[in-house]
Design a protein around this motif. Structure first.
Motif, PDB file in Angstrom:
ATOM      1  N   PHE A   1     -11.627   0.307   4.391  1.00 44.43           N
ATOM      2  CA  PHE A   1     -10.327   0.854   4.785  1.00 44.43           C
ATOM      3  C   PHE A   1     -10.123   2.229   4.166  1.00 44.43           C
ATOM      4  N   ASP A   2      -9.472   3.103   4.908  1.00 42.35           N
ATOM      5  CA  ASP A   2      -9.169   4.443   4.416  1.00 42.35           C
ATOM      6  C   ASP A   2      -7.937   4.472   3.526  1.00 42.35           C
ATOM      7  N   SER A   3      -7.099   3.421   3.617  1.00 47.19           N
ATOM      8  CA  SER A   3      -5.876   3.389   2.805  1.00 47.19           C
ATOM      9  C   SER A   3      -5.534   1.947   2.440  1.00 47.19           C
ATOM     10  N   ILE A   4      -4.733   1.822   1.391  1.00 45.54           N
ATOM     11  CA  ILE A   4      -4.240   0.503   0.997  1.00 45.54           C
ATOM     12  C   ILE A   4      -3.297  -0.045   2.073  1.00 45.54           C
ATOM     13  N   GLU A   5      -2.538   0.824   2.710  1.00 44.54           N
ATOM     14  CA  GLU A   5      -1.644   0.388   3.782  1.00 44.54           C
ATOM     15  C   GLU A   5      -2.429  -0.277   4.910  1.00 44.54           C
ATOM     16  N   GLU A   6      -3.542   0.349   5.290  1.00 48.38           N
ATOM     17  CA  GLU A   6      -4.395  -0.190   6.357  1.00 48.38           C
ATOM     18  C   GLU A   6      -4.973  -1.551   5.941  1.00 48.38           C
ATOM     19  N   LEU A   7      -5.414  -1.649   4.689  1.00 51.39           N
ATOM     20  CA  LEU A   7      -5.954  -2.897   4.167  1.00 51.39           C
ATOM     21  C   LEU A   7      -4.883  -3.987   4.195  1.00 51.39           C
ATOM     22  N   ALA A   8      -3.694  -3.676   3.704  1.00 54.53           N
ATOM     23  CA  ALA A   8      -2.601  -4.654   3.678  1.00 54.53           C
ATOM     24  C   ALA A   8      -2.266  -5.128   5.084  1.00 54.53           C
ATOM     25  N   GLN A   9      -2.220  -4.215   6.020  1.00 53.48           N
ATOM     26  CA  GLN A   9      -1.896  -4.572   7.399  1.00 53.48           C
ATOM     27  C   GLN A   9      -2.971  -5.484   7.995  1.00 53.48           C
ATOM     28  N   PHE A  10      -4.234  -5.159   7.764  1.00 52.70           N
ATOM     29  CA  PHE A  10      -5.333  -5.952   8.326  1.00 52.70           C
ATOM     30  C   PHE A  10      -5.274  -7.397   7.838  1.00 52.70           C
ATOM     31  N   TYR A  11      -5.036  -7.598   6.542  1.00 51.02           N
ATOM     32  CA  TYR A  11      -5.020  -8.944   5.957  1.00 51.02           C
ATOM     33  C   TYR A  11      -3.621  -9.575   5.935  1.00 51.02           C
ATOM     34  N   SER A  12      -2.649  -8.909   6.519  1.00 51.75           N
ATOM     35  CA  SER A  12      -1.255  -9.394   6.543  1.00 51.75           C
ATOM     36  C   SER A  12      -0.726  -9.642   5.132  1.00 51.75           C
ATOM     37  N   ILE A  13      -1.051  -8.736   4.231  1.00 47.85           N
ATOM     38  CA  ILE A  13      -0.573  -8.815   2.850  1.00 47.85           C
ATOM     39  C   ILE A  13       0.696  -7.976   2.750  1.00 47.85           C
ATOM     40  N   PRO A  14       1.762  -8.485   2.152  1.00 46.03           N
ATOM     41  CA  PRO A  14       2.955  -7.655   1.962  1.00 46.03           C
ATOM     42  C   PRO A  14       2.588  -6.385   1.181  1.00 46.03           C
ATOM     43  N   TYR A  15       2.787  -5.242   1.805  1.00 47.28           N
ATOM     44  CA  TYR A  15       2.353  -3.977   1.213  1.00 47.28           C
ATOM     45  C   TYR A  15       2.991  -3.724  -0.144  1.00 47.28           C
ATOM     46  N   ASP A  16       4.295  -3.948  -0.267  1.00 43.44           N
ATOM     47  CA  ASP A  16       4.976  -3.673  -1.540  1.00 43.44           C
ATOM     48  C   ASP A  16       4.379  -4.488  -2.685  1.00 43.44           C
ATOM     49  N   GLY A  17       4.084  -5.773  -2.441  1.00 46.07           N
ATOM     50  CA  GLY A  17       3.485  -6.613  -3.474  1.00 46.07           C
ATOM     51  C   GLY A  17       2.088  -6.140  -3.845  1.00 46.07           C
ATOM     52  N   LEU A  18       1.299  -5.768  -2.826  1.00 45.34           N
ATOM     53  CA  LEU A  18      -0.056  -5.289  -3.085  1.00 45.34           C
ATOM     54  C   LEU A  18      -0.033  -3.959  -3.817  1.00 45.34           C
ATOM     55  N   LYS A  19       0.820  -3.063  -3.396  1.00 41.43           N
ATOM     56  CA  LYS A  19       0.910  -1.751  -4.048  1.00 41.43           C
ATOM     57  C   LYS A  19       1.302  -1.910  -5.512  1.00 41.43           C
ATOM     58  N   LYS A  20       2.268  -2.790  -5.782  1.00 43.48           N
ATOM     59  CA  LYS A  20       2.672  -3.027  -7.172  1.00 43.48           C
ATOM     60  C   LYS A  20       1.512  -3.589  -7.983  1.00 43.48           C
ATOM     61  N   SER A  21       0.770  -4.533  -7.417  1.00 40.85           N
ATOM     62  CA  SER A  21      -0.377  -5.102  -8.139  1.00 40.85           C
ATOM     63  C   SER A  21      -1.417  -4.034  -8.456  1.00 40.85           C
ATOM     64  N   ILE A  22      -1.702  -3.170  -7.488  1.00 40.41           N
ATOM     65  CA  ILE A  22      -2.685  -2.108  -7.710  1.00 40.41           C
ATOM     66  C   ILE A  22      -2.151  -1.086  -8.713  1.00 40.41           C
ATOM     67  N   ASP A  23      -0.888  -0.703  -8.574  1.00 40.80           N
ATOM     68  CA  ASP A  23      -0.291   0.241  -9.532  1.00 40.80           C
ATOM     69  C   ASP A  23      -0.305  -0.325 -10.948  1.00 40.80           C
ATOM     70  N   ASP A  24       0.079  -1.595 -11.087  1.00 38.71           N
ATOM     71  CA  ASP A  24       0.064  -2.241 -12.405  1.00 38.71           C
ATOM     72  C   ASP A  24      -1.363  -2.267 -12.963  1.00 38.71           C
ATOM     73  N   TYR A  25      -2.317  -2.674 -12.128  1.00 36.23           N
ATOM     74  CA  TYR A  25      -3.715  -2.742 -12.565  1.00 36.23           C
ATOM     75  C   TYR A  25      -4.199  -1.366 -13.016  1.00 36.23           C
ATOM     76  N   ASN A  26      -3.891  -0.343 -12.226  1.00 32.94           N
ATOM     77  CA  ASN A  26      -4.318   1.013 -12.590  1.00 32.94           C
ATOM     78  C   ASN A  26      -3.696   1.462 -13.909  1.00 32.94           C
ATOM     79  N   SER A  27      -2.464   1.046 -14.169  1.00 31.10           N
ATOM     80  CA  SER A  27      -1.841   1.400 -15.459  1.00 31.10           C
ATOM     81  C   SER A  27      -2.525   0.650 -16.599  1.00 31.10           C
TER      82      SER A  27
END
Length: 176
Positions: A78-104
């Motif tokens: 995937f070119d973006s996290i948004e595209e990945l979230a959409q493909f797997y039907s993952i709530p984008y806000d929850g996924l973005k927070k998990s990735i942001d937290d992990y990166n921190s």
């Protein structure tokens, strides 16, 4: 084969929420039990968690492993996290927070959520920030088992009464 770099340099999330639910480097039994636990929906259907890493984390394995996973349509790119979230039907806000937290956590050097240790790749600890992103649905696989048939040093198989079964031999993974 691709699981190793993604678990080491990425995260695994519950596809229903986008949240991490396990230390991705926990042992196989702990991971398998956690996957099976979150896998079952109240209606009996299954939702497989999704494992995610970025282009840098993907270099933790060979290009051949990544290509094989993409070619077999197991690993998705995937070119973006948004595209990945959409493909797997993952709530984008929850996924973005998990990735942001992990990166921190990567930046601070301590995984405050799951206690996962960080490893360096080419001298750097890897976050999830550099596209393309790679992902696949996780499900436990049999890599080894504890137990199995009893054999002796000649690979002869024993029955439940501890008698040799004539003409039956086992070795390697067959023993598990």
């Amino acid at each position: 084969v691709f699981a190793i770099p993604a678990f080491a340099y990425g995260i695994m999330v519950d596809a229903r929420t986008g949240k991490r639910f396990i230390n991705e480097l926990a042992d196989r039994k702990i991971r398998a039990d956690a996957i099976l636990k979150i896998n079952k929906n109240p209606d009996g259907s299954l939702t497989h968690p999704v494992v995610i890493c970025d282009s840098v984390g993907a270099t933790g394995t060979t290009k051949a492993n990544v290509y094989r996973g993409l070619h077999k349509n197991v690993i998705k790119k995937f070119d973006s996290i948004e595209e990945l979230a959409q493909f797997y039907s993952i709530p984008y806000d929850g996924l973005k927070k998990s990735i942001d937290d992990y990166n921190s956590y990567v930046k601070s050097g301590k995984d405050l959520e799951m206690g996962k240790p960080f490893f360096k790749l080419d001298g750097k600890v890897v976050d999830i920030s550099k596209p393309p992103f790679y992902a696949w649905r996780a499900l436990p696989k049999v890599h080894h088992t504890m137990g199995g048939v009893k054999i002796d040093t000649e690979a002869r198989v024993y029955d439940k009464q501890n008698n040799i079964i004539q003409g039956l031999f086992a070795a390697g993974e067959f023993v598990g």
